[in-house]
Design a protein around this motif. Structure first.
Motif, PDB file in Angstrom:
ATOM      1  N   GLU A  39       0.813  -1.217   0.000  1.00 48.00           N
ATOM      2  CA  GLU A  39       0.000   0.000   0.000  1.00 48.00           C
ATOM      3  C   GLU A  39       0.847   1.268   0.000  1.00 48.00           C
ATOM      4  O   GLU A  39       0.502   2.253  -0.662  1.00 48.00           O
ATOM      5  N   ALA A  40       1.970   1.258   0.707  1.00 49.70           N
ATOM      6  CA  ALA A  40       2.838   2.441   0.741  1.00 49.70           C
ATOM      7  C   ALA A  40       3.369   2.760  -0.657  1.00 49.70           C
ATOM      8  O   ALA A  40       3.378   3.923  -1.076  1.00 49.70           O
ATOM      9  N   ASP A  41       3.812   1.728  -1.381  1.00 53.88           N
ATOM     10  CA  ASP A  41       4.287   1.927  -2.750  1.00 53.88           C
ATOM     11  C   ASP A  41       3.164   2.410  -3.657  1.00 53.88           C
ATOM     12  O   ASP A  41       3.369   3.296  -4.496  1.00 53.88           O
ATOM     13  N   LEU A  42       1.987   1.826  -3.494  1.00 48.08           N
ATOM     14  CA  LEU A  42       0.855   2.242  -4.316  1.00 48.08           C
ATOM     15  C   LEU A  42       0.475   3.696  -4.056  1.00 48.08           C
ATOM     16  O   LEU A  42       0.150   4.439  -4.989  1.00 48.08           O
ATOM     17  N   LEU A  43       0.528   4.106  -2.805  1.00 50.97           N
ATOM     18  CA  LEU A  43       0.246   5.510  -2.483  1.00 50.97           C
ATOM     19  C   LEU A  43       1.280   6.437  -3.121  1.00 50.97           C
ATOM     20  O   LEU A  43       0.931   7.493  -3.661  1.00 50.97           O
ATOM     21  N   ASP A  44       2.553   6.038  -3.068  1.00 45.25           N
ATOM     22  CA  ASP A  44       3.611   6.828  -3.714  1.00 45.25           C
ATOM     23  C   ASP A  44       3.382   6.912  -5.222  1.00 45.25           C
ATOM     24  O   ASP A  44       3.499   7.984  -5.820  1.00 45.25           O
ATOM     25  N   VAL A  45       3.068   5.780  -5.822  1.00 47.41           N
ATOM     26  CA  VAL A  45       2.838   5.737  -7.270  1.00 47.41           C
ATOM     27  C   VAL A  45       1.634   6.611  -7.631  1.00 47.41           C
ATOM     28  O   VAL A  45       1.673   7.354  -8.612  1.00 47.41           O
ATOM     29  N   PHE A  46       0.579   6.531  -6.828  1.00 48.39           N
ATOM     30  CA  PHE A  46      -0.594   7.359  -7.115  1.00 48.39           C
ATOM     31  C   PHE A  46      -0.235   8.836  -7.043  1.00 48.39           C
ATOM     32  O   PHE A  46      -0.604   9.626  -7.916  1.00 48.39           O
ATOM     33  N   GLN A  47       0.499   9.224  -6.012  1.00 46.33           N
ATOM     34  CA  GLN A  47       0.880  10.631  -5.847  1.00 46.33           C
ATOM     35  C   GLN A  47       1.722  11.093  -7.040  1.00 46.33           C
ATOM     36  O   GLN A  47       1.490  12.165  -7.597  1.00 46.33           O
ATOM     37  N   GLU A  48       2.701  10.303  -7.434  1.00 47.88           N
ATOM     38  CA  GLU A  48       3.541  10.648  -8.585  1.00 47.88           C
ATOM     39  C   GLU A  48       2.714  10.732  -9.862  1.00 47.88           C
ATOM     40  O   GLU A  48       2.919  11.624 -10.687  1.00 47.88           O
ATOM     41  N   SER A  49       1.770   9.827 -10.013  1.00 53.40           N
ATOM     42  CA  SER A  49       0.908   9.812 -11.199  1.00 53.40           C
ATOM     43  C   SER A  49       0.015  11.049 -11.231  1.00 53.40           C
ATOM     44  O   SER A  49      -0.186  11.656 -12.286  1.00 53.40           O
ATOM     45  N   PHE A  50      -0.509  11.415 -10.084  1.00 52.42           N
ATOM     46  CA  PHE A  50      -1.377  12.583 -10.008  1.00 52.42           C
ATOM     47  C   PHE A  50      -0.589  13.849 -10.359  1.00 52.42           C
ATOM     48  O   PHE A  50      -1.086  14.717 -11.086  1.00 52.42           O
ATOM     49  N   ILE A  51       0.640  13.938  -9.866  1.00 49.32           N
ATOM     50  CA  ILE A  51       1.496  15.085 -10.188  1.00 49.32           C
ATOM     51  C   ILE A  51       1.776  15.122 -11.691  1.00 49.32           C
ATOM     52  O   ILE A  51       1.706  16.178 -12.319  1.00 49.32           O
ATOM     53  N   GLY A  52       2.082  13.967 -12.266  1.00 47.72           N
ATOM     54  CA  GLY A  52       2.322  13.900 -13.704  1.00 47.72           C
ATOM     55  C   GLY A  52       1.082  14.282 -14.496  1.00 47.72           C
ATOM     56  O   GLY A  52       1.164  15.016 -15.484  1.00 47.72           O
ATOM     57  N   PHE A  53      -0.073  13.804 -14.066  1.00 52.41           N
ATOM     58  CA  PHE A  53      -1.334  14.145 -14.721  1.00 52.41           C
ATOM     59  C   PHE A  53      -1.570  15.652 -14.650  1.00 52.41           C
ATOM     60  O   PHE A  53      -1.951  16.287 -15.631  1.00 52.41           O
ATOM     61  N   ARG A  54      -1.307  16.220 -13.494  1.00 49.02           N
ATOM     62  CA  ARG A  54      -1.480  17.668 -13.298  1.00 49.02           C
ATOM     63  C   ARG A  54      -0.593  18.455 -14.257  1.00 49.02           C
ATOM     64  O   ARG A  54      -1.031  19.411 -14.884  1.00 49.02           O
ATOM     65  N   ARG A  55       0.650  18.042 -14.369  1.00 47.97           N
ATOM     66  CA  ARG A  55       1.570  18.727 -15.287  1.00 47.97           C
ATOM     67  C   ARG A  55       1.057  18.678 -16.722  1.00 47.97           C
ATOM     68  O   ARG A  55       1.126  19.667 -17.449  1.00 47.97           O
ATOM     69  N   LEU A  56       0.575  17.516 -17.125  1.00 46.95           N
ATOM     70  CA  LEU A  56       0.054  17.368 -18.483  1.00 46.95           C
ATOM     71  C   LEU A  56      -1.191  18.238 -18.687  1.00 46.95           C
ATOM     72  O   LEU A  56      -1.360  18.841 -19.746  1.00 46.95           O
ATOM     73  N   ALA A  57      -2.046  18.292 -17.682  1.00 48.14           N
ATOM     74  CA  ALA A  57      -3.248  19.125 -17.782  1.00 48.14           C
ATOM     75  C   ALA A  57      -2.873  20.598 -17.904  1.00 48.14           C
ATOM     76  O   ALA A  57      -3.434  21.322 -18.732  1.00 48.14           O
ATOM     77  N   LEU A  58      -1.916  21.034 -17.093  1.00 50.76           N
ATOM     78  CA  LEU A  58      -1.508  22.437 -17.124  1.00 50.76           C
ATOM     79  C   LEU A  58      -0.792  22.798 -18.421  1.00 50.76           C
ATOM     80  O   LEU A  58      -0.876  23.936 -18.881  1.00 50.76           O
ATOM     81  N   SER A  59      -0.110  21.843 -19.012  1.00 49.96           N
ATOM     82  CA  SER A  59       0.640  22.120 -20.243  1.00 49.96           C
ATOM     83  C   SER A  59      -0.241  22.070 -21.492  1.00 49.96           C
ATOM     84  O   SER A  59       0.210  22.404 -22.581  1.00 49.96           O
ATOM     85  N   GLY A  60      -1.484  21.642 -21.346  1.00 51.85           N
ATOM     86  CA  GLY A  60      -2.394  21.568 -22.487  1.00 51.85           C
ATOM     87  C   GLY A  60      -2.301  20.265 -23.261  1.00 51.85           C
ATOM     88  O   GLY A  60      -2.969  20.102 -24.288  1.00 51.85           O
ATOM     89  N   LYS A  61      -1.507  19.321 -22.795  1.00 49.11           N
ATOM     90  CA  LYS A  61      -1.321  18.063 -23.522  1.00 49.11           C
ATOM     91  C   LYS A  61      -2.505  17.108 -23.385  1.00 49.11           C
ATOM     92  O   LYS A  61      -2.556  16.099 -24.063  1.00 49.11           O
ATOM     93  N   LEU A  62      -3.452  17.424 -22.518  1.00 47.95           N
ATOM     94  CA  LEU A  62      -4.609  16.549 -22.343  1.00 47.95           C
ATOM     95  C   LEU A  62      -5.854  17.090 -23.045  1.00 47.95           C
ATOM     96  O   LEU A  62      -6.905  16.453 -23.006  1.00 47.95           O
ATOM     97  N   ASP A  63      -5.744  18.246 -23.671  1.00 48.21           N
ATOM     98  CA  ASP A  63      -6.903  18.868 -24.299  1.00 48.21           C
ATOM     99  C   ASP A  63      -7.533  18.005 -25.388  1.00 48.21           C
ATOM    100  O   ASP A  63      -8.740  18.051 -25.595  1.00 48.21           O
ATOM    101  N   ASP A  64      -6.739  17.245 -26.121  1.00 51.04           N
ATOM    102  CA  ASP A  64      -7.251  16.445 -27.230  1.00 51.04           C
ATOM    103  C   ASP A  64      -7.330  14.952 -26.930  1.00 51.04           C
ATOM    104  O   ASP A  64      -7.496  14.147 -27.842  1.00 51.04           O
ATOM    105  N   VAL A  65      -7.193  14.578 -25.665  1.00 50.19           N
ATOM    106  CA  VAL A  65      -7.233  13.168 -25.287  1.00 50.19           C
ATOM    107  C   VAL A  65      -8.695  12.729 -25.210  1.00 50.19           C
ATOM    108  O   VAL A  65      -9.539  13.433 -24.653  1.00 50.19           O
ATOM    109  N   SER A  66      -8.983  11.565 -25.773  1.00 51.32           N
ATOM    110  CA  SER A  66     -10.377  11.101 -25.816  1.00 51.32           C
ATOM    111  C   SER A  66     -10.774  10.216 -24.640  1.00 51.32           C
ATOM    112  O   SER A  66     -11.957  10.029 -24.385  1.00 51.32           O
ATOM    113  N   SER A  67      -9.825   9.664 -23.923  1.00 48.65           N
ATOM    114  CA  SER A  67     -10.168   8.786 -22.796  1.00 48.65           C
ATOM    115  C   SER A  67     -10.630   9.614 -21.601  1.00 48.65           C
ATOM    116  O   SER A  67     -10.454  10.829 -21.555  1.00 48.65           O
ATOM    117  N   SER A  68     -11.189   8.927 -20.605  1.00 53.85           N
ATOM    118  CA  SER A  68     -11.601   9.630 -19.388  1.00 53.85           C
ATOM    119  C   SER A  68     -10.365  10.019 -18.586  1.00 53.85           C
ATOM    120  O   SER A  68      -9.286   9.434 -18.748  1.00 53.85           O
TER     121      SER A  68
END
Length: 179
Positions: A39-68
């Motif tokens: 669970e500790a590793d999964l929490l770390d991975v989730f946090q890192e993933s969320f940060i990466g997702f945030r960066r992509l959202a802020l950079s505009g790279k998710l504007d044309d993505v069709s998935s949820s």
């Protein structure tokens, strides 16, 4: 992709972001159990993933993505889980169609006997940097803040000063790593 969520990242809409974070977190932890991480590793991975997702959202790279948003976040997380398993020398059958993340990996500075020699060297040299360098690099890579957010938080005169300072700090860290 849900444009409301992308806009929430851009405007820092805390209630929307919290709701997305918490609803995704519990589902992600259940999803990640099949990969054999604790669970500790999964929490770390989730946090890192969320940060990466945030960066992509802020950079505009998710504007044309069709998935949820959640599907895309889990794709980032799956790649990070494979990386974590690789670090731990365990394997899981590779699934095709992993979503690759373009964002830079956050630098994590933790006192831990599990760090490899290169990470230990980086940790040592990071601690040798000046206080402002450590602050800027930590805010950008570890906390995932944008240059504009760092400008405000660290009370810089403008974003160009932060970019230049971050660049000099990275150059210094790289030079120290080569010695």
């Amino acid at each position: 992709m849900d444009q409301t969520l992308i806009n929430a990242f851009r405007t820092n809409d805390a209630p929307v972001l919290k709701a997305f974070y918490h609803s995704s977190r519990s589902v992600f932890l259940n999803f990640g159990k099949k990969y054999g991480l604790d669970e500790a590793d999964l929490l770390d991975v989730f946090q890192e993933s969320f940060i990466g997702f945030r960066r992509l959202a802020l950079s505009g790279k998710l504007d044309d993505v069709s998935s949820s948003a959640q599907t895309y976040l889990f794709g980032i997380g799956r790649k990070k889980m494979y990386d974590r398993l690789k670090e731990k020398k365990r394997s899981v059958p590779l699934e095709p169609n992993l979503i690759e993340e373009d964002a830079e990996e956050p630098i994590i500075f933790v006192d831990s006997p599990e760090l490899n020699p290169r990470q230990l060297k980086m940790q040592k040299h990071f601690k040798a940097l000046g206080k402002k360098c450590r602050e800027v690099l930590t805010l950008f890579y570890y906390r995932g803040l944008t240059i504009e957010e760092i400008t405000t938080i660290a009370d810089y005169s403008n974003p160009n000063v932060v970019k230049a300072h971050k660049s000099r700090c990275l150059k210094t860290l790289r030079k120290l790593m080569m010695d």
